[in-house]
Scaffold this motif. Structure first.
Motif, PDB file in Angstrom:
ATOM      1  N   LYS A 141       0.841  -1.210   0.000  1.00 26.29           N
ATOM      2  CA  LYS A 141       0.000   0.000   0.000  1.00 26.29           C
ATOM      3  C   LYS A 141       0.873   1.254   0.000  1.00 26.29           C
ATOM      4  N   GLN A 142       1.902   1.265   0.840  1.00 28.38           N
ATOM      5  CA  GLN A 142       2.822   2.411   0.916  1.00 28.38           C
ATOM      6  C   GLN A 142       3.482   2.681  -0.440  1.00 28.38           C
ATOM      7  N   HIS A 143       3.711   1.624  -1.207  1.00 30.03           N
ATOM      8  CA  HIS A 143       4.360   1.755  -2.513  1.00 30.03           C
ATOM      9  C   HIS A 143       3.351   1.813  -3.662  1.00 30.03           C
ATOM     10  N   ALA A 144       2.100   2.081  -3.311  1.00 27.23           N
ATOM     11  CA  ALA A 144       1.037   2.324  -4.294  1.00 27.23           C
ATOM     12  C   ALA A 144       0.811   1.161  -5.257  1.00 27.23           C
ATOM     13  N   THR A 149      -1.241  -1.357  -7.173  1.00 25.47           N
ATOM     14  CA  THR A 149      -2.645  -1.384  -7.595  1.00 25.47           C
ATOM     15  C   THR A 149      -2.860  -2.538  -8.573  1.00 25.47           C
ATOM     16  N   LEU A 154      -4.863  -3.342   0.699  1.00 23.50           N
ATOM     17  CA  LEU A 154      -4.887  -2.739  -0.629  1.00 23.50           C
ATOM     18  C   LEU A 154      -6.280  -2.371  -1.110  1.00 23.50           C
TER      19      LEU A 154
END
Length: 157
Positions: free
Chosen positions: A42-45, A47, A70
């Motif tokens: 999540k911190q590193h986006a 998707t 996520l």
């Protein structure tokens, strides 16, 4: 570009007497590792458009905990991932080529060998993937060939 995020399941309990490998649950340590992997992704986006998960209890629990961090993704349980060779994992990924970002939750030695094959071009090299580890790869769109990937991130709890 296509992104493939490979996640090894977190630590599992040892098999109890008479318990098969498929039904081994996460240990308390594994639950913490899966939560940490979800937070890191999540911190590193991250998707992912699609999530492919082995049917074992430990991989599904790892996947559920990561997706809790996520949010929603198209989750598909994929039986071929359990005990898969790199060739099988490539076929699974090829079958989902319509998804430009895939999170695949699986097992060693298949995952670490796949990372070595896709990045180094040889399956006998590699750094290993501890339980809960993430190898985030980028590849040219439309191809999964030996030596074609670049490691964007490599992380473990």
């Amino acid at each position: 570009m296509r992104e493939i995020i490979l996640l090894r399941h977190a630590h599992a309990e040892a098999a109890a007497a008479g318990q098969d490998d498929v039904s081994r649950p996460l240990s308390l340590r594994g639950e913490a590792e899966a939560d940490a992997a979800g937070a890191w992704l999540k911190q590193h986006a991250a998707t992912p458009v699609r999530v492919l998960c082995s049917p074992t209890v430990r991989t599904r629990a790892t996947c559920e905990r990561v997706l809790a961090a996520l949010g929603y993704a198209d989750l598909r349980v994929e039986p071929r991932i359990h005990e898969a060779t790199p060739a099988t994992l490539i076929r699974v990924l090829d079958d989902h080529a319509d998804a430009d970002t895939v999170l695949l939750v699986g097992h060693n030695p298949g995952l670490e060998t796949l990372v070595a094959l896709l990045t180094e071009g040889a399956s006998d090299s590699g750094r290993g993937m501890p339980p809960g580890a993430v190898a985030w790869l980028t590849l040219p769109a439309g191809t999964i060939e030996p030596g074609s990937a670049r490691v964007r991130h490599f992380w473990w709890p």
